[in-house]
Design an enzyme around this catalytic site. Structure first.
Site, short mmCIF file in Angstrom:
data_model
loop_
_atom_site.label_atom_id
_atom_site.label_comp_id
_atom_site.label_asym_id
_atom_site.label_seq_id
_atom_site.Cartn_x
_atom_site.Cartn_y
_atom_site.Cartn_z
N TYR A 113 0.78 -1.09 0.10
CA TYR A 113 0.11 -0.02 0.04
C TYR A 113 0.71 1.29 -0.04
O TYR A 113 0.59 2.58 -0.45
CB TYR A 113 -1.02 0.06 1.19
N LYS B 102 3.42 -15.34 2.43
CA LYS B 102 3.82 -16.26 1.02
C LYS B 102 5.03 -16.43 0.92
O LYS B 102 5.78 -15.96 -0.11
CB LYS B 102 3.06 -15.25 -0.13
N ASP C 293 -2.72 -18.29 0.38
CA ASP C 293 -3.64 -19.03 -0.53
C ASP C 293 -4.42 -19.95 0.43
O ASP C 293 -5.67 -20.06 0.31
CB ASP C 293 -2.97 -19.63 -1.62
N ASP D 18 -6.13 -7.16 3.96
CA ASP D 18 -7.35 -6.38 3.43
C ASP D 18 -8.28 -7.46 2.94
O ASP D 18 -9.55 -7.48 3.11
CB ASP D 18 -6.81 -5.49 2.27
N ASP E 23 -11.93 -9.20 4.69
CA ASP E 23 -13.35 -9.31 4.32
C ASP E 23 -13.80 -10.54 4.08
O ASP E 23 -14.99 -10.79 4.52
CB ASP E 23 -13.31 -8.73 2.78
C1 IPM Z 1 -10.48 -1.46 4.15
C2 IPM Z 1 -10.73 -0.79 2.63
C3 IPM Z 1 -9.57 0.23 2.14
C4 IPM Z 1 -8.15 -0.49 2.15
C5 IPM Z 1 -9.99 1.08 1.06
C6 IPM Z 1 -11.25 1.78 1.19
C7 IPM Z 1 -8.61 1.94 0.91
O1 IPM Z 1 -10.85 -1.87 1.66
O2 IPM Z 1 -9.93 -0.63 5.17
O3 IPM Z 1 -10.22 -2.59 4.17
O4 IPM Z 1 -8.07 -1.22 1.13
O5 IPM Z 1 -7.66 -0.88 3.30
MG MG Z 2 -10.72 -3.84 2.47
#
Ligand code: IPM
Ligand code: MG
Length: 365
Positions: free
Chosen positions: A141, A192, A224, A248, A252
């Site tokens: 990032y 990884k 993975d 990230d 999710d």
């Molecule tokens: C998160 C989001 C952010 C990230 C985006 C919106 C920049 O997906 O907080 O997980 O990628 O970190």
């Molecule tokens: Mg995210």
């Protein structure tokens, strides 16, 4: 002592859920005897509308001077066509970088009442309680070189770099061990290392640090495989620590195990505090700004309310108040109160306001 809280409602449902969470915080303050002094700042799309950029230097300075911050959500279709540098999301990245918020805690807990809301079978998700600890200020990032240039053939050429220094890895993995000590004492370090040198360094540092935490179990997993294990047998995880981009993605995925993203809080922490006794943290729900339901009183405030509980835990040392808020959430869910996102077919859904009232009614010292 008064605690300076920066309030960043943001866009979409952000202001609604933050408003609800602040009502809960008000009540917790009077029940448990502490006080926050609040200042509101524009971040994200609302700041773009007013100032042309998602985070002004003035707002940045004010937020940095506070002791901690509570954020709603940023972004929405209205700002999606904008140049990358002025998108609402840039505000988040600047906040993380300038506030030094290197540790992102995203707990995914399956509430028994809601186990059927998951897209996975109840017997897989029941009892899941995993803390995803994502490194937040390094890796691909932020590291350089980055950008789009032309290569020697005259083609456009895009670069990002996954890079970590030893100290960056050490501080996040150390926190993973410390947090695991307060939980089920297991750390899964996700990397990884079969392909990436930076991951090999990550793994070696995890092994070195483990010597200081012999009471905590350490296991390593390729990213993975971790993506697969999270949906195959999620109960095997306690603390899952990983670099920025892997985190990230996996956070999710972990969120979806619960089936109710409207319930998941998060904390982004800086270095442990100096003499103030307060550790800087930015607290926010995991869900986004949900522009489709903004302003309709349909938003679920629980993720933001639980983010306030995390704030009490990690920044303010108000553990009793944090537990009381968590209990109010469990009791409210057990009483059958449901916003539309978590209501099952045929169930009458509560509005944001009704949910907030129910949470207040269940909040006791
Ligand atoms: C998160 C989001 C952010 C990230 C985006 C919106 C920049 O997906 O907080 O997980 O990628 O970190
Ligand atoms: Mg995210």
């Amino acid at each position: 002592m008064t605690i300076k809280l920066a309030v960043l409602p943001g866009d979409g449902i952000g202001p609604e859920v933050v408003g609800a969470a602040l009502e809960i915080l008000d009540r917790a303050e009077s029940l448990f005897g502490f006080r926050t002094e609040r200042t509101t700042y524009l971040v994200g799309g609302c700041s773009i509308d007013k100032h042309g950029i998602p985070l002004t230097d003035e707002a940045m300075a004010g937020i940095a001077k506070a002791d901690l911050a509570l954020l709603g959500a940023v972004g929405g279709p209205k700002w999606e066509g904008l140049k990358y540098e002025v998108r609402p999301e840039r505000a988040l990245l600047r906040l993380r970088a300038e506030l030094g918020l290197f540790a992102n805690l995203r707990p995914a807990t399956v509430f028994p009442e809601l186990a059927d809301a998951s897209s996975l079978k109840r017997e897989i998700v029941e009892g899941v309680d995993v803390l995803v600890l994502r490194e937040l200020t390094g890796g691909v990032y932020f590291a350089r070189p980055k950008g789009v240039t032309k290569n020697e053939q005259g083609e456009r050429y895009g670069v990002n770099t996954m890079a970590y220094s030893e100290s960056e890895i050490r501080r996040i993995v150390k926190l993973a061990f410390e947090l695991a000590r307060l939980r089920r004492k297991k750390v899964t370090s996700v990397d990884k290392a079969n392909v990436l040198e930076v991951s090999e360094l990550w793994r070696n540092i995890a092994i070195e640090l483990h010597k200081e935490f012999p009471d905590v179990a350490l296991e390593h997993m390729y990213v993975d495989n971790a993506a697969m294990q999270l949906i195959r047998n999620p109960r095997q995880f306690d603390v899952l620590v990983t670099e920025n981009l892997f985190g990230d993605i996996l956070s999710d995925e972990a969120a979806m195990l619960t089936g109710s993203i409207g319930l998941l809080p998060s904390a982004s922490l800086g270095q442990a505090s100096g003499n103030s006794g307060i550790r800087y943290g930015l607290y926010e729900p995991v869900h986004g700004s949900a522009p489709d339901i903004a302003g309709q009183g349909k938003a679920n405030p629980i993720a933001t309310v639980l983010s306030v509980a995390m704030m009490l835990d990690y920044s303010l040392g108000q553990q009793k108040a944090a537990r009381a808020i968590e209990k109010s959430v469990r009791d409210t869910l057990a009483a059958g109160v449901r916003t539309p996102d978590i209501a099952v077919k045929g169930q009458a859904a509560a509005s944001t306001r009704e949910m907030t009232r129910a949470l207040l009614d269940h909040l006791k010292a």
